[in-house]
Design a protein around this motif. Structure first.
Motif, PDB file in Angstrom:
ATOM      1  N   ALA A 132      -9.489   2.726  50.326  1.00  0.00           N
ATOM      2  CA  ALA A 132      -9.014   2.832  51.702  1.00  0.00           C
ATOM      3  C   ALA A 132      -8.507   1.476  52.180  1.00  0.00           C
ATOM      4  O   ALA A 132      -9.034   0.433  51.815  1.00  0.00           O
ATOM      5  N   ALA A 133      -7.472   1.516  53.012  1.00  0.00           N
ATOM      6  CA  ALA A 133      -6.945   0.288  53.588  1.00  0.00           C
ATOM      7  C   ALA A 133      -7.956  -0.237  54.604  1.00  0.00           C
ATOM      8  O   ALA A 133      -8.644   0.533  55.266  1.00  0.00           O
ATOM      9  N   PRO A 134      -8.068  -1.551  54.725  1.00  0.00           N
ATOM     10  CA  PRO A 134      -9.012  -2.094  55.695  1.00  0.00           C
ATOM     11  C   PRO A 134      -8.652  -1.644  57.117  1.00  0.00           C
ATOM     12  O   PRO A 134      -7.481  -1.552  57.475  1.00  0.00           O
ATOM     13  N   LYS A 135      -9.663  -1.350  57.892  1.00  0.00           N
ATOM     14  CA  LYS A 135      -9.443  -0.902  59.261  1.00  0.00           C
ATOM     15  C   LYS A 135      -9.013  -2.098  60.110  1.00  0.00           C
ATOM     16  O   LYS A 135      -9.636  -3.152  60.093  1.00  0.00           O
ATOM     17  N   LYS A 136      -7.925  -1.901  60.838  1.00  0.00           N
ATOM     18  CA  LYS A 136      -7.420  -2.978  61.699  1.00  0.00           C
ATOM     19  C   LYS A 136      -8.037  -2.841  63.076  1.00  0.00           C
ATOM     20  O   LYS A 136      -8.123  -1.755  63.634  1.00  0.00           O
ATOM     21  N   THR A 137      -8.458  -3.959  63.622  1.00  0.00           N
ATOM     22  CA  THR A 137      -9.024  -3.969  64.968  1.00  0.00           C
ATOM     23  C   THR A 137      -8.284  -5.022  65.789  1.00  0.00           C
ATOM     24  O   THR A 137      -7.741  -5.986  65.252  1.00  0.00           O
TER      25      THR A 137
END
Length: 74
Positions: free
Chosen positions: A60-65
């Motif tokens: 999974a792509a890293p979650k952007k915050t």
């Protein structure tokens, strides 16, 4: 298991495989150790790469915050 061919000029003992390997011989190596052989193109030739398990989803792509807003002074 992945497969590689030994390109060296003489028989070599490969402790990881627990045996000797002859010149131009194709051997099976553990999938998780395949890169250790493939990164030596002068000694080993890739014959069959490790198989990707179909049940294994791609990473999974890293979650952007959003970055936090700086607090106002005053």
């Amino acid at each position: 298991m992945a497969r590689v061919r030994y390109l060296g000029p003489e028989t070599v003992t490969v402790p990881e495989l627990g045996r000797s390997v002859e010149p131009d011989e194709v051997v099976e190596v553990p999938d998780d150790r395949y890169e250790g052989y493939a990164c030596q193109p002068g000694t080993w030739e890739a014959v069959e790469e490790p198989k990707q398990e179909e049940s294994e989803p791609p990473p999974a792509a890293p979650k952007k915050t959003l970055a936090a807003r700086p607090q106002k002074e005053g």
